[in-house]
Design an enzyme around this catalytic site. Structure first.
Site, short mmCIF file in Angstrom:
data_model
loop_
_atom_site.label_atom_id
_atom_site.label_comp_id
_atom_site.label_asym_id
_atom_site.label_seq_id
_atom_site.Cartn_x
_atom_site.Cartn_y
_atom_site.Cartn_z
CB THR A 74 -0.94 0.01 1.23
OG1 THR A 74 -1.80 -1.14 1.15
CG2 THR A 74 -1.78 1.27 1.28
CD GLN A 181 -2.24 -11.47 -4.20
OE1 GLN A 181 -1.94 -12.65 -4.16
NE2 GLN A 181 -2.81 -10.86 -3.18
CB SER A 201 3.35 -6.76 0.13
OG SER A 201 2.96 -6.83 1.47
CB ALA A 202 7.39 -9.20 3.45
CB THR A 242 14.43 3.90 12.50
OG1 THR A 242 14.85 5.14 13.06
CG2 THR A 242 15.36 2.78 12.94
CB CYS A 329 -18.78 -6.85 0.42
SG CYS A 329 -17.20 -7.53 0.87
C1 LIG Z 1 -2.22 -7.20 -0.49
C2 LIG Z 1 -2.14 -6.35 -1.69
C3 LIG Z 1 -1.80 -4.99 -1.62
C4 LIG Z 1 -1.55 -4.30 -0.29
O1 LIG Z 1 -0.40 -4.81 0.32
P1 LIG Z 1 -0.06 -4.48 1.85
O2 LIG Z 1 1.36 -4.89 1.99
O3 LIG Z 1 -0.98 -5.31 2.66
O4 LIG Z 1 -0.25 -3.02 2.05
C5 LIG Z 1 -1.73 -4.28 -2.78
N1 LIG Z 1 -1.97 -4.85 -3.96
C6 LIG Z 1 -2.29 -6.14 -4.09
C7 LIG Z 1 -2.51 -6.73 -5.44
C8 LIG Z 1 -2.40 -6.93 -2.96
O5 LIG Z 1 -2.75 -8.22 -3.09
#
Ligand SMILES: *Cc1c(COP(=O)(O)O)cnc(C)c1O
Length: 389
Positions: A74, A181, A201-202, A242, A329
């Protein structure tokens, strides 16, 4: 087999035990600040960060100086889109993206619109694909950036990154891709694919939550971003604060493992996903695949709708199975999935959809159990409350 069964790996993944293990010293014994240049505590932290940076860069064909650590995809996406827009706005104030992007990308674009930027949101077809001619036509002399996600988190659509990168290069436009992803699951090479900015994203690849990285191209061309967080000028001034050393060490290990396991796991998990689909479709009538054919999508994704079933009731039947659904939803305050809507899935079908995200811990036995529960649950509900599709 242990219950409940987790099949929601697009939302997040468990930290791999090997990842957890290498992180631990950096919480306690090796707690130094990676920016402390005057003593060995700092040096040790700095060295661990450098090694992680190498692993991450290596996975996507980049150099370690091109990796900017931050808190996750994000934040990466916000820095990429808003940072590039602010930095290059003198060249033009037009951005192109796609309606099926993650909310992080869509909301960053929405913010930029409020700041006077123009944004084109490209539509997609029933498989979630953009039309490359349409993309090309959307480009004008004011376009500075296009952002197209590498793999969709709901329906697994894969973008033609190389073609988009080539187009961006020819027209002198920056190309950002949200690879949250895709990263660690499919081969990515920022050089051959012409990617200028790439978000990672980890926690989507068996690493810890709250750590991510943005790849920022450093040559041909060298990209500058206006920082969104200002302070001590860490990460080349593009992201102050940091460094999260344990998180970074964990992300490095997670992506090192992902690279080593990429081929074997994509085959193994892909087979499990296919088995799940096959068992469900053999056991039930009126099931609908949402998105691209299985062999054309991200290997661990399955998204399907069930005719004549209430989505909420189905979720209740599947209480021992962790999957994602649109049902919650549509009934409460939330909106139905913008992705399913964009590919033309009706509200009713979206409400009765399930997203399965398979992962490293899943087994054949679990797949069989989940398929059985889905079949049983749908049959039971169809007998009880006949509901028009
Ligand atoms: C999970 C996801 C995000 C957000 O990642 P975070 O590390 O949770 O902020 C953004 N884009 C896609 C396609 C995701 O699957």
């Amino acid at each position: 087999m242990k219950l409940p069964i987790y099949m929601d790996h697009h939302a997040t993944t468990p930290v791999d035990p090997q990842v957890f293990e290498v992180m631990q010293p950096y919480f306690s014994k090796d707690f130094g600040n990676a920016a402390s240049r005057q003593h060995s505590f700092g040096w040790r932290a700095e060295e661990a960060v450098a090694i992680a940076r190498e692993h991450i860069a290596h996975l996507i064909g980049a150099e370690s100086g091109e990796i900017i650590f931050n808190s996750g995809a994000t934040e990466s996406i916000n820095l990429a889109l808003i940072g590039a827009a602010q930095q290059y706005q003198k060249k033009g104030r037009h951005i192109i993206t796609v309606v099926t992007e993650h909310k992080a990308g869509l909301e960053a674009c929405r913010y930029l619109q409020g700041q006077g930027f123009q944004v084109t949101y490209l539509p997609v077809n029933a498989l979630g694909d953009i039309d490359l001619d349409q993309l090309s036509h959307a480009i004008c002399d004011k376009t500075i950036l296009m952002s197209v996600m590498a793999a969709n988190n709901e329906i697994g659509t894969l973008a033609p990154l190389t073609e988009i990168g080539e187009m961006a290069r020819k027209k002198g436009i920056l190309f950002h891709t949200d690879a949250a992803q895709a990263c660690g699951k499919i081969p990515l090479d920022v050089r051959s694919m012409g990617i200028d900015l790439l978000s990672m994203s980890a926690h989507k690849v068996y690493g810890p939550k709250g750590i991510g990285a943005l790849y920022v191209r450093r040559r041909s061309p060298r990209i500058q971003l206006t920082p969104q967080i200002r302070g001590g000028a860490q990460e080349q001034g593009m992201r102050s604060g940091t460094l999260n050393v344990p998180g970074i060490v964990g992300m490095g290990k997670a992506l090192e493992l992902a690279k080593a396991l990429m081929i074997s796991e994509s085959q193994r998990i892909g087979k499990l996903r296919d088995q799940l689909y096959q068992e469900i479709t053999e056991g039930l009538e009126e099931v609908f695949l949402n998105g691209p054919p299985l062999n054309k999508r991200l290997y661990n994704n399955l998204n399907m709708s069930f005719g004549k079933v209430d989505g909420d009731a189905l979720l209740m039947e599947l209480r021992e199975v962790a999957v994602s659904s649109d049902a919650a939803c549509t009934t409460s305050a939330g909106e139905p999935s913008h992705v399913l809507k964009a590919i033309g899935v009706s509200k009713e079908r979206a409400q009765a959809s399930l997203r399965f995200g398979l992962g490293r811990e899943n087994t054949t036995e679990e797949v069989r159990y989940v398929a059985g529960r889905v079949i049983e649950g749908v049959k039971k509900l169809r007998k009880k409350v006949p509901r028009p599709t």
